[in-house]
Design an enzyme around this catalytic site. Structure first.
Site, PDB file in Angstrom:
ATOM      1  N   ASP A 440       0.738  -1.284   0.013  1.00 34.26           N
ATOM      2  CA  ASP A 440      -0.107   0.066  -0.028  1.00 34.26           C
ATOM      3  C   ASP A 440       0.712   1.300   0.050  1.00 34.26           C
ATOM      4  O   ASP A 440       0.345   2.292   0.373  1.00 34.26           O
ATOM      5  CB  ASP A 440      -0.997   0.106   1.304  1.00 34.26           C
ATOM      6  CG  ASP A 440      -1.964  -1.048   1.018  1.00 34.26           C
ATOM      7  OD1 ASP A 440      -2.274  -1.814   0.058  1.00 34.26           O
ATOM      8  OD2 ASP A 440      -2.971  -1.203   1.994  1.00 34.26           O
ATOM      9  N   GLU A 520      -7.256  -3.357  -3.864  1.00 34.95           N
ATOM     10  CA  GLU A 520      -8.662  -3.276  -3.402  1.00 34.95           C
ATOM     11  C   GLU A 520      -9.188  -1.721  -3.940  1.00 34.95           C
ATOM     12  O   GLU A 520      -9.987  -1.602  -4.694  1.00 34.95           O
ATOM     13  CB  GLU A 520      -8.613  -3.368  -1.966  1.00 34.95           C
ATOM     14  CG  GLU A 520     -10.048  -3.432  -1.445  1.00 34.95           C
ATOM     15  CD  GLU A 520     -10.154  -3.521  -0.115  1.00 34.95           C
ATOM     16  OE1 GLU A 520     -10.630  -4.592   0.318  1.00 34.95           O
ATOM     17  OE2 GLU A 520      -9.455  -2.848   0.876  1.00 34.95           O
ATOM     18  N   GLU A 524      -7.872   5.263  -4.422  1.00 36.84           N
ATOM     19  CA  GLU A 524      -6.809   5.741  -3.770  1.00 36.84           C
ATOM     20  C   GLU A 524      -5.474   5.642  -4.660  1.00 36.84           C
ATOM     21  O   GLU A 524      -4.315   6.373  -4.584  1.00 36.84           O
ATOM     22  CB  GLU A 524      -6.471   4.853  -2.476  1.00 36.84           C
ATOM     23  CG  GLU A 524      -7.483   5.222  -1.423  1.00 36.84           C
ATOM     24  CD  GLU A 524      -7.375   4.604   0.007  1.00 36.84           C
ATOM     25  OE1 GLU A 524      -7.194   5.343   0.999  1.00 36.84           O
ATOM     26  OE2 GLU A 524      -7.386   3.407  -0.111  1.00 36.84           O
TER      27      GLU A 524
END
Length: 691
Positions: A440, A520, A524
């Protein structure tokens, strides 16, 4: 109980990152010299050792941490990877190839690995020695199974290309029964029919004598190139295409960023003739077809839709420039200013850096970006009175992360893989949701970059003071090589999270999964590149702006293709398409309707995690109004469930406002709370900037 409580907290706050399984760490035995750096050196206890699978010549450079071949360098390296159009596994002494079948239902669709062919050599003096990655590029890897086998894996090649480096006997086995085995007259081509209905074709650079018995094929001593492909279609014309292009093979592939928002695929090639490759559905949409030949009837099935044959020495993918703007694209209604200002004043009043309790790089970054949004809203509607307090808040939240004074957390530089990790992630693979295992990165850092870009815009003196740290943070996932301006000597892998074949990012980091990389929260990812482009605007850095804009554009194209599931789409299984308007977790080899932290029936969660943060670029991401209607209508019934989080309702209403502004505004006024990265002033800004 702690685990249950943690999941409830994540659910409530809107955590967008996945929760991967714990990685077995290995001692890091290789450490290259630490370059001059703004952030302190890290000593990680959880990172795997890159020396296990990368050749020594590669260890002195930054290494990929979110690549399409990541499973090949994690744990024992034997987990499968999807290298279009084949699923590949590597054991200690052999390579397993599968032309996968597709499974799909209403909640999930994925490809099934069945080892159709296993390739090895007869004389292997080191059967327990793992494979080695001897080179890698944007679109390719070279995998060596010592000492004789070298495989050139290039994304989109219909052939498996293998070089036998020194004279040895090739050994091929299959889980199926061989029903037919036919060589051509020169013994440079063999047709292999299996009892599962598959036909494979083997080509060799020089005559090779193969014999078969039961489910095994053995060659005489051979040195040279072997190419193997499955006949994805029994039509005789399909095989003739493979025959025509079997002599030209790529050994590596690279993506070059061109002017005018173009990307060029260039391959290093050997052999004679023209190059045949396969394009996915997004390639076909973006391809400049003036210098290539499209073979519409030459198709391989895949989780990403049909892969179509393309003949050409290089490809150019053309994207349209997208508006990278600080403010709303169409402007805010002036009559709405008073009520927006009222909400803004209250939101700014509550800003206080000293009251932030989270130490998570993800949640903290969201709060930074939330405050930065207020500054831009204030500028757009002409209310500068709140800017001093916002500026104070941004300085108070950003500076400790840049100067290393945050305390219990902060950014560190890991020189084993070459990148940033956090203090909390340096000794806990789950710390900061896996940030210390390179999970991430674009999500977390993207939020900080948004805040840095805005603060540098409204306070250029501050921006110049912290420019080295800002560029260091940006370069972790934005480095292109020599073409990206950097104000430090840090080394990072090339565009850490971005997949040049799929044209979108991955978030999984150095976690091993049977279905490969995954992502996911597509929105973002868009925010990360959008924020980098804004930083280019703030610093007057044309190159950073262009690269950020291009990656934003590609990410948006990919999100609209792979995540946004339209009612009439034929890309995925019909049952999956019927029940889903948004993909949950998208994997290399799977599409899932569930999220890491919420079940499939929580449709508002799926929508929200692919909308937040609410920004000017959101309008571009959701520019297809007909699809937005489908998505909102699919989601709205879920909002009637007991316990639905107010913040998730807000993102659904925000999208509804694209086509039903008054109705959405009325619903927004009933909300009693917002996502931790959102605010009432931001919601009003959004709704009043719709047409």
């Amino acid at each position: 109980m702690l685990i249950v409580w943690s999941f409830l907290v994540l659910f409530t706050l809107g955590y967008s990152s996945h929760i991967p399984s714990v990685v077995q760490s290995q001692p890091t035995t290789y450490r290259r010299p630490l370059p001059p750096f703004t952030f302190p050196a890290a000593i990680s206890t959880v990172l795997p050792d890159p020396a296990s699978f990368f050749s020594p010549s590669l260890l002195s450079n930054p290494l990929p941490t979110n690549s399409f071949f990541q499973n090949f360098v994690l744990n024992n390296g034997t987990q499968q990877e999807y290298i279009h159009p084949y699923l590949i596994k590597s054991t200690l002494s052999s390579l397993l190839i599968s032309y996968p079948s597709l499974f799909g239902n209403a909640s999930i669709t994925y490809q099934i690995f069945n080892p159709d062919l296993t390739i090895s050599v007869f004389n292997n003096p080191n059967p327990n020695k793992p494979h080695v990655i001897s080179s890698f590029e944007d679109l390719s890897i070279t995998l060596d199974i010592q000492p004789s086998l070298r495989f050139f894996f290039v994304q989109g090649s219909p052939f498996i290309t293998c070089e036998i480096l020194k004279s040895d006997k090739l050994y091929i086995s299959t889980n199926h029964t061989i029903n037919g085995f036919v060589p051509n007259s020169s013994k440079t081509k063999y047709r292999i029919n299996l009892d599962n209905g598959q036909t494979w074709v083997l080509y060799s650079s020089s005559p090779i004598k193969l014999t078969h018995y039961n489910s095994n094929i053995l060659s005489d001593e051979f040195c040279g190139i072997i190419r193997i492909a499955v006949l994805a279609n029994s039509d005789s014309g399909f095989e003739s295409v493979l025959d025509s292009y079997s002599s030209r093979y790529p050994v590596s592939g690279r993506a070059l960023f061109k002017e005018q928002y173009d990307v060029e695929y260039k391959w290093v090639k050997k052999g004679s003739g023209d190059l045949l490759m396969l394009a996915n559905a997004l390639h076909l949409k973006l391809l400049d077809k003036s210098s290539i030949k499209v073979l519409n009837d030459f198709r391989y099935k895949s989780i990403d839709g049909d892969l179509v044959g393309i003949v050409g020495e290089s490809w150019v993918l053309k994207t349209d420039p997208i508006p990278i703007t600080w403010y709303s694209i169409k402007g805010v209604e002036k009559q709405s200013y008073p009520q927006t200002i009222k909400a803004l004043v209250q939101d700014v009043k509550d800003l206080d850096a000293s009251n932030i309790s989270t130490t998570s790089s993800y949640f903290f970054g969201k709060l930074v970006a939330r405050g930065a949004r207020m500054a831009l809203i204030a500028e757009e509607i002409g209310y500068p009175a709140v800017l001093p307090k916002i500026k104070k808040f941004l300085k108070g939240t950003i500076e400790p992360w840049l100067d290393g004074t945050f305390g219990s957390n902060g950014f560190l530089y890991d020189n084993s893989w070459g990148g940033l990790i956090t203090k909390q992630g340096s000794n806990d693979s789950m710390g900061d949701f896996g940030f210390g295992i390179y999970n991430d990165h674009h999500y977390h850092i993207g939020y900080f970059l948004y805040g840095i870009a805005v603060l540098a815009k409204i306070d250029p003196i501050w921006g110049e003071k912290y420019k080295p740290q800002a560029y260091t943070l940006m370069a972790d996932f934005m480095t292109l090589g020599r073409s990206v301006k950097q104000n430090s000597n840090l080394e990072y892998t090339r565009v850490r999270c971005f997949d040049f074949w799929k044209l979108h990012s991955w978030a999984a980091g150095l976690f091993e999964f049977i279905d490969g990389r995954n992502q996911e929260s597509s929105s973002e990812a868009v925010n990360a590149y959008y924020s980098a482009a804004l930083m280019g605007l703030a610093y007057g850095d044309t190159q950073l702006y262009k690269v950020g804009s291009l990656l934003t554009s590609l990410e948006i194209h990919a999100v609209q293709k792979w995540w946004h599931v339209e009612e009439d789409s034929r890309l995925y299984d019909a049952n999956f398409t019927r029940e889903n308007r948004m993909t949950g977790v998208l994997w290399s080899n799977k599409r899932d309707s569930a999220l890491w932290w919420a079940p499939a029936e929580c449709r508002e969660c799926r929508l929200s995690i692919n909308v937040l943060p609410l920004l000017p670029i959101t309008e571009v991401l959701f520019s297809d109004v007909e699809y937005v209607k489908q998505l909102v209508n699919w989601t709205l019934p879920s909002l009637t469930r007991e316990g639905v989080v107010e913040g998730w309702k807000g993102f659904t209403y925000a999208l509804e406002g694209i086509y039903e502004k008054k109705i959405a505004l009325k619903k927004i006024r009933t909300l009693t709370g917002h996502d931790d990265g959102n605010s009432l002033s931001n919601m009003l800004w959004w709704i009043f900037s719709r047409e």
